[in-house]
Design an enzyme around this catalytic site. Structure first.
Site, PDB file in Angstrom:
ATOM      1  N   CYS A 205      39.529   7.686 -86.564  1.00  0.00           N
ATOM      2  CA  CYS A 205      40.121   6.076 -86.262  1.00  0.00           C
ATOM      3  C   CYS A 205      41.054   5.742 -87.321  1.00  0.00           C
ATOM      4  O   CYS A 205      41.570   4.761 -87.406  1.00  0.00           O
ATOM      5  CB  CYS A 205      38.825   5.266 -86.439  1.00  0.00           C
TER       6      CYS A 205
ATOM      7  N   HIS B 225      40.188  -2.898 -92.117  1.00  0.00           N
ATOM      8  CA  HIS B 225      39.715  -1.927 -90.862  1.00  0.00           C
ATOM      9  C   HIS B 225      38.804  -2.853 -90.200  1.00  0.00           C
ATOM     10  O   HIS B 225      38.794  -2.705 -88.686  1.00  0.00           O
ATOM     11  CB  HIS B 225      38.957  -0.591 -91.492  1.00  0.00           C
TER      12      HIS B 225
ATOM     13  N   GLU C   8      33.531  -1.377 -96.738  1.00  0.00           N
ATOM     14  CA  GLU C   8      34.960  -1.995 -96.982  1.00  0.00           C
ATOM     15  C   GLU C   8      34.780  -3.131 -97.834  1.00  0.00           C
ATOM     16  O   GLU C   8      35.612  -3.132 -98.688  1.00  0.00           O
ATOM     17  CB  GLU C   8      35.468  -2.101 -95.663  1.00  0.00           C
TER      18      GLU C   8
ATOM     19  N   LYS D 226      40.642  -6.559 -85.282  1.00  0.00           N
ATOM     20  CA  LYS D 226      39.793  -6.015 -84.199  1.00  0.00           C
ATOM     21  C   LYS D 226      38.660  -6.947 -83.275  1.00  0.00           C
ATOM     22  O   LYS D 226      38.370  -6.543 -82.270  1.00  0.00           O
ATOM     23  CB  LYS D 226      38.845  -4.912 -84.932  1.00  0.00           C
TER      24      LYS D 226
ATOM     25  N   HIS E  10      38.481  -2.196 -81.191  1.00  0.00           N
ATOM     26  CA  HIS E  10      38.877  -0.720 -82.129  1.00  0.00           C
ATOM     27  C   HIS E  10      39.664   0.007 -80.909  1.00  0.00           C
ATOM     28  O   HIS E  10      39.229   0.614 -80.286  1.00  0.00           O
ATOM     29  CB  HIS E  10      37.652  -0.361 -82.423  1.00  0.00           C
TER      30      HIS E  10
ATOM     31  N   PHE F 279      35.679   8.347 -88.723  1.00  0.00           N
ATOM     32  CA  PHE F 279      34.709   9.443 -88.867  1.00  0.00           C
ATOM     33  C   PHE F 279      35.169  10.785 -89.792  1.00  0.00           C
ATOM     34  O   PHE F 279      36.316  10.900 -89.826  1.00  0.00           O
ATOM     35  CB  PHE F 279      34.583  10.044 -87.116  1.00  0.00           C
TER      36      PHE F 279
END
Lengths: 364, 411
Positions: free
Chosen positions: B164, B297, B308, B329, B334, B393
């Site tokens: 991502c 993110h 985060e 997002k 996403h 990931f």
């Protein structure tokens, strides 16, 4: 701006065994290290001796894609060869990066996941297979099993994925983001790819001697000063990178013009500030495909029109053809430099879709 | 050595997302608080636990012969091409200049159709051949090969996958290429399209919410997936000035790290994220006190948001409650490999226009008192630097510091 990296560790995974010494022995005696007849001979990636050689337990790898296993084994072997034997993932090194190059990624897991999705429906999607089907999974496993806490990247540039991974590793070093980086590349060979098809007709032909294979290799790159400061042995120095591309599109083949190869070669020589006449050996991308082999030869003649031709090496004759075998061929070139290939080797890569890469290696 | 002497500037932006076909519609939608989610229509998601997604409009491709092949290619390439064409048009690069223009794209997925075709050929009973065409379609390098052919881009090209964070990492790689002189300009970004393959996978991990996602909210239950592309045109400053191009922003610094702990779960303490952000600040030569705002993110998964928040508090320290932070997002979903690149576009727009979009879906903050979340309405800012985060990931962490072009001074 010059881009340079010292190769201090080599790790190789082949059908005949693992390790730098094994590869060196086979190459020096001219014996093929690739699979002899069929891929059925290829040891399963999770074969216990393979894992034991890298200090890995079956329990930590049984869910990994076979490509990931080979990447991790190669990385561990390279780190041990570079003098980092304790790199077993228990301690995190924030200054160590990981780059993985592959043409087709983790196919075994991807197709197993997709098969289940197609046969049983989305509700049965396997949550264990899904993350391991992502192309970046191998690099992730490298970081986990080797404790590499720096930048991590996967590049998918087809048959120049290995060369690209080496360039990315050198860029990480040059930018000061890492003190060392493990660069690995590999691909899975499918039984279906081994059978003759119109485009692959020359591969696997008994007369041409090349067969699809699935080697994996890893190199540890450091700066020259970093390697010197810890007294590391330097196998070779990567001292120039050159790239060129034609806009073929995805359905076309290798670069079709010798001038394209010459641009990449010239860029690598220019970056290293060395003339073509200094190249002792040209390690060819030749893979038994007429289109690639013929144009590459024309490029060599064109580039060295005013100089004595370098000696030509075709490592794929002994290594077989793994799509992203740039790293294993560079490993072979390192060993060649140590065995008398002169002072400077030019390694050539070429990819379907029209891109080619030239890398210069010299004796330290 | 990689030269630090020449600043890397952005001269073109392009985007396609659930909020519309271009950068202008994206920005308008974000500032208006629009959410581009609806029931997925691009494929049959009926068998999935979640049928909600942020689908982007059809990419706009001309009908000329050179692009026709791309219509048959999968949507990821078409998105990338649409966004890249927008960015190139804004940058003014064309003709012979494209001969030394590179291309690097981040992506995570494979088209459902391509995978299905490859699978059928591989599994057919008694059939041992694999068509070269399907194999070439399957190879991800086809993404950049197709886009390069369509645009006439002749420089080196690459596809990267860091899950991502792919889009943002592609932008960092492009900047490095420019610093070593491999190209004169680079088209960089990310592209991904929504597939059953991906949706089913995230559903199996219980990482998607059946309702529109709620980043940083105490009721969050996961992501809403999206699709699209974000593209930047990057050049060395002296090259941009020499041809009269106007810099839209500066790529001042980048940091990338790996958690090296788990294939899917982030480091709970956000240490890897903090290291990436710190590395980006160090490369930019600034301290946390100079960050004007953060584009987070913020996927709305329980673990990622927490990690985060902890990581950014570590970086910001005393400024945690005065440095605005938001994620897009909640508006566009996403977008996986495209996420980091689309968010880079948004970060540059925020610097330029002086507004930080709100975090859609954030109504009951779980982390109240820990960070300064921008909620409900856009926030006015006057910032010289901004930080954009992307995590993926495998513990991939990437952070980039963008700077306002005013800091470049007069030519």
């Amino acid at each position: 701006m010059p881009l340079e990296a010292a190769i201090t560790g080599i790790g190789v995974v082949t059908p005949k065994g693992v390790g730098r010494s094994l590869l060196s022995e086979y190459l020096q005696t001219g014996r093929p290290v690739r699979s002899q007849s069929s891929l059925a001979e290829w040891a399963p990636a999770w074969d216990k001796p393979l894992l034991a050689a890298a200090g890995l337990a079956l329990s930590s790898t049984r869910r990994m894609d076979p490509l990931s296993v080979r990447a991790v084994v190669a990385a561990r072997l390279a780190l041990a060869d570079a003098g980092f034997p304790g790199q077993d993932g228990t301690e995190l090194d924030p200054g160590a990066g990981a780059v993985f190059g592959t043409a087709y990624g983790c196919q075994t897991t991807t197709l197993r996941y997709a098969r289940k999705l197609a046969d049983q429906g989305p509700c049965f999607a396997n949550p264990i297979d899904f993350p391991d089907s992502i192309d970046g999974a191998a690099a992730a496993h490298m970081t986990i099993e080797c404790g590499l806490g720096g930048p991590s990247m996967t590049v998918l540039d087809g048959e120049v994925a290995g060369e690209r991974a080496l360039q990315v590793g050198a860029l990480m070093l040059g930018a000061g983001r890492v003190t060392r980086v493990v660069v690995t590349a590999g691909d899975q060979a499918w039984q279906n790819l081994a059978a003759p098809t119109p485009g692959l007709a020359s591969m696997g032909h008994p007369q041409c001697g090349w067969a699809p294979d699935q080697l994996a290799a890893a190199l540890v790159l450091e700066t020259r000063s970093g390697a010197a400061s810890r007294g590391a042995r330097v196998h070779a120095l990567l001292c120039g990178f050159g790239w060129a591309a034609e806009s073929h599109g995805r359905s076309r083949g290798y670069p079709s013009r010798p001038e394209t190869y010459c641009r990449a070669i010239s860029e690598a020589l220019s970056q290293a500030q060395l003339p073509a006449s200094r190249v002792g050996v040209f390690s060819r991308a030749a893979a038994g495909w007429k289109e690639l082999d013929r144009v590459e030869l024309e490029a060599i003649e064109l580039q060295w029109a005013n100089h004595r031709l370098p000696r030509l090496a075709v490592l794929r004759n002994l290594l077989g053809y793994t799509p992203s075998d740039g790293v294993v061929r560079v490993a072979g070139a390192c060993l060649g430099l140590q065995a008398g290939w002169g002072q400077l080797v030019l390694h050539q890569g070429a990819a379907l879709g029209g891109q080619c890469a030239s890398l210069l290696l010299r004796r330290p | 050595m990689v030269s630090r002497l020449s600043p890397i500037v952005v001269t073109g932006l392009g985007a396609i997302s659930a909020l519309g076909p271009d950068v202008a519609s994206l920005w308008r939608g974000l500032c208006a608080g629009q959410r581009g989610f609806r029931r997925i229509r691009g494929f049959d998601a009926g068998g999935c636990r979640v049928q909600l997604g942020g689908e982007a409009p059809q990419p706009r491709l001309p009908d000329s012969g050179r692009w026709l092949g791309l219509r048959r290619a999968h949507r990821t390439a078409a998105f990338a091409l649409d966004a890249a064409a927008q960015a190139l048009a804004q940058s003014g690069l064309s003709g012979s200049a494209l001969g030394r223009t590179g291309l690097v794209l981040g992506t995570t997925g494979c088209s459902d159709d391509v995978l299905k075709g490859f699978l059928e050929r591989v599994r057919r009973p008694g059939y041992e051949r694999s068509s070269v065409r399907s194999l070439k379609d399957y190879a991800k390098r086809g993404l950049v090969d197709s886009v390069a052919q369509a645009l006439g881009v002749g420089g080196t090209r690459s596809v990267v996958n860091t899950a991502c964070s792919s889009g943002l990492v592609a932008i960092v790689l492009a900047a490095d290429w420019l610093r070593v002189g491999g190209c004169d300009a680079v088209i960089a970004g990310g592209s991904d399209h929504l597939t059953l393959h991906t949706l089913a996978g995230f559903c199996s991990l219980r990482a998607v919410d059946s309702e529109p996602c709620r980043p940083f909210d105490r009721r969050r239950r996961g992501m809403t997936l999206g699709e699209g592309a974000g593209i930047l045109v990057l050049e060395r400053l002296e090259d941009a000035r020499a041809r009269g191009a106007k810099p839209l922003g500066v790529l001042a610094g980048a940091g990338m790290t790996a958690d090296a702990q788990h294939l899917t779960a982030p480091d709970a303490l956000g240490l890897g994220a903090a290291r990436a952000a710190r590395a980006a600040l160090n490369e930019a030569g600034i301290g946390p006190e100079q960050i004007g705002f953060i584009n987070a993110h913020g996927t709305a998964t329980p673990h990622n948001d927490r990690a985060e928040v902890v990581g950014m508090r570590t970086i910001l320290g005393a400024r945690s409650l005065v440095c605005p932070l938001s994620t897009v997002k909640g508006h566009i979903g996403h977008c996986l490999g495209a996420a980091g690149a689309i968010e880079a576009v948004v970060t540059l727009l925020s610097l330029r226009y002086g507004w930080v979009p709100p975090t859609a879906g954030l109504e009951e903050p779980e982390f109240e008192g820990m960070l300064d979340f921008v909620r409900r309405v856009p926030r006015r800012v006057s910032a010289s630097y901004a930080l954009s985060n992307s995590f993926g990931f495998g513990g991939n962490n990437a952070s980039v510091v963008f700077a306002h072009p005013e800091g470049l001074g007069a030519p």
